[in-house]
Design a protein around this motif. Structure first.
Motif, PDB file in Angstrom:
ATOM      1  N   TRP A 188       0.864  -1.176   0.000  1.00 33.84           N
ATOM      2  CA  TRP A 188       0.000   0.000   0.000  1.00 33.84           C
ATOM      3  C   TRP A 188       0.897   1.220   0.000  1.00 33.84           C
ATOM      4  O   TRP A 188       1.890   1.266   0.746  1.00 33.84           O
ATOM      5  N   ALA A 189       0.552   2.208  -0.821  1.00 31.56           N
ATOM      6  CA  ALA A 189       1.268   3.480  -0.829  1.00 31.56           C
ATOM      7  C   ALA A 189       0.246   4.594  -0.641  1.00 31.56           C
ATOM      8  O   ALA A 189      -0.618   4.799  -1.503  1.00 31.56           O
ATOM      9  N   ASP A 190       0.313   5.291   0.479  1.00 30.59           N
ATOM     10  CA  ASP A 190      -0.615   6.380   0.773  1.00 30.59           C
ATOM     11  C   ASP A 190       0.013   7.695   0.334  1.00 30.59           C
ATOM     12  O   ASP A 190       1.066   8.097   0.854  1.00 30.59           O
ATOM     13  N   VAL A 191      -0.628   8.370  -0.633  1.00 31.57           N
ATOM     14  CA  VAL A 191      -0.064   9.559  -1.265  1.00 31.57           C
ATOM     15  C   VAL A 191      -0.992  10.754  -1.071  1.00 31.57           C
ATOM     16  O   VAL A 191      -2.162  10.611  -0.726  1.00 31.57           O
ATOM     17  N   ALA A 192      -0.444  11.958  -1.354  1.00 27.64           N
ATOM     18  CA  ALA A 192      -1.184  13.197  -1.113  1.00 27.64           C
ATOM     19  C   ALA A 192      -2.298  13.422  -2.122  1.00 27.64           C
ATOM     20  O   ALA A 192      -3.315  14.044  -1.805  1.00 27.64           O
ATOM     21  N   ALA A 193      -2.143  12.951  -3.361  1.00 27.50           N
ATOM     22  CA  ALA A 193      -3.109  13.212  -4.428  1.00 27.50           C
ATOM     23  C   ALA A 193      -4.488  12.648  -4.088  1.00 27.50           C
ATOM     24  O   ALA A 193      -4.619  11.699  -3.299  1.00 27.50           O
ATOM     25  N   ILE A 252      13.142  -3.657  -8.048  1.00 28.94           N
ATOM     26  CA  ILE A 252      12.334  -2.448  -8.159  1.00 28.94           C
ATOM     27  C   ILE A 252      11.530  -2.285  -6.869  1.00 28.94           C
ATOM     28  O   ILE A 252      10.844  -3.207  -6.434  1.00 28.94           O
ATOM     29  N   ARG A 253      11.625  -1.109  -6.263  1.00 30.89           N
ATOM     30  CA  ARG A 253      10.953  -0.836  -4.997  1.00 30.89           C
ATOM     31  C   ARG A 253       9.678  -0.031  -5.242  1.00 30.89           C
ATOM     32  O   ARG A 253       9.518   0.586  -6.304  1.00 30.89           O
ATOM     33  N   PRO A 254       8.774   0.007  -4.266  1.00 29.03           N
ATOM     34  CA  PRO A 254       7.546   0.799  -4.458  1.00 29.03           C
ATOM     35  C   PRO A 254       7.820   2.282  -4.654  1.00 29.03           C
ATOM     36  O   PRO A 254       7.074   2.954  -5.369  1.00 29.03           O
ATOM     37  N   ASP A 255       8.886   2.814  -4.053  1.00 32.00           N
ATOM     38  CA  ASP A 255       9.194   4.229  -4.278  1.00 32.00           C
ATOM     39  C   ASP A 255       9.655   4.471  -5.709  1.00 32.00           C
ATOM     40  O   ASP A 255       9.489   5.576  -6.249  1.00 32.00           O
TER      41      ASP A 255
END
Length: 242
Positions: free
Chosen positions: A125-130, A196-199
């Motif tokens: 899971w990646a929680d982002v500002a958008a 390859i990393r999530p970032d």
């Protein structure tokens, strides 16, 4: 002539351990965790088996550690023991000896084979500002591309990586209620060489769409294990066989 070191007996039992890195402890590096775990093993009086040689080490094998700064519910290691112990006893002892935030979730006997060989993919899971609609547009552009090249600084210098190839699935949705983030990206990433990393995937989303990920997106690994080629789901390595 230098005296030869004592040869240690092989382990009589191998246990596989799933643990979590939570809260502020997600900033613990792999080296720091390994030191903390070895101290915990000593405090808990776990009957470890040791390697042979002039500097014997407890038999601990780490596999698939998450990048520093990422939270994780699916970190794995294997230990070799000098005597047979109930896995539940080891679980309780280690849970008490480790600091809160480095939490033992499950301990099972090894089914044999290599633990690392079972870790084919990770679910993140990646929680982002958008906002979710903006994130969805970025995801569509990313998935439509055959190749998305990003740069990452490595020990060998700046390197170009194609972050599109190992992405099995990527979906945008709203962040959980109460979160400071706007959107949550649900990502399944195949383990590859180079890794390859999530970032890296976030960098790729920015490259194709200028997505606003924010200054510190929260990355959380929720699963790691064998990849089902039909469903794209990540399985449980503790109950699989290499």
């Amino acid at each position: 002539m230098r005296k030869q070191p004592e040869q240690q007996a092989p382990p009589v039992q191998r246990l596989r351990i799933r643990y979590a890195k939570r809260g502020r402890l997600r900033f613990t590096s792999h080296r720091d965790f390994s030191r903390a775990f070895e101290r915990a093993v000593f405090r808990a009086r776990v009957p470890m088996a040791y390697s042979s040689g002039f500097n014997p080490h407890p038999r601990i094998s780490y596999a698939g550690a998450a990048p520093t700064g990422s939270a994780s519910e699916a970190e794995y290691l294997e230990i070799g023991l000098a005597e047979v112990v109930d896995p539940a006893t080891i679980h309780a002892s280690l849970e008490e000896a480790l600091p809160p935030g480095l939490d033992v979730l499950e301990v099972v006997e090894s089914a044999g084979g290599s633990l690392a060989d079972l870790l084919h993919a990770s679910h993140w899971w990646a929680d982002v500002a958008a906002q979710p609609t903006e994130a969805a547009v970025a995801v569509d552009a990313f998935l439509a591309a055959e190749s998305v090249v990003v740069e990452r600084m490595t020990k060998k210098g700046l390197r170009e990586l194609d972050c599109r190839v190992p992405v099995v699935s990527l979906v945008a949705g709203p962040a959980p209620e109460g979160s400071a983030a706007g959107a949550r990206l649900d990502l399944v990433l195949r383990h590859a060489v180079p890794s390859i990393r999530p970032d890296d995937v976030l960098s790729g989303l920015v490259a194709v769409s200028a997505l606003a990920v924010g200054p510190a997106p929260l990355l959380t690994r929720v699963a790691q294990g064998p990849l089902d080629p039909t469903t794209g789901e990540v399985g449980d390595p503790l109950h699989s066989r290499a």
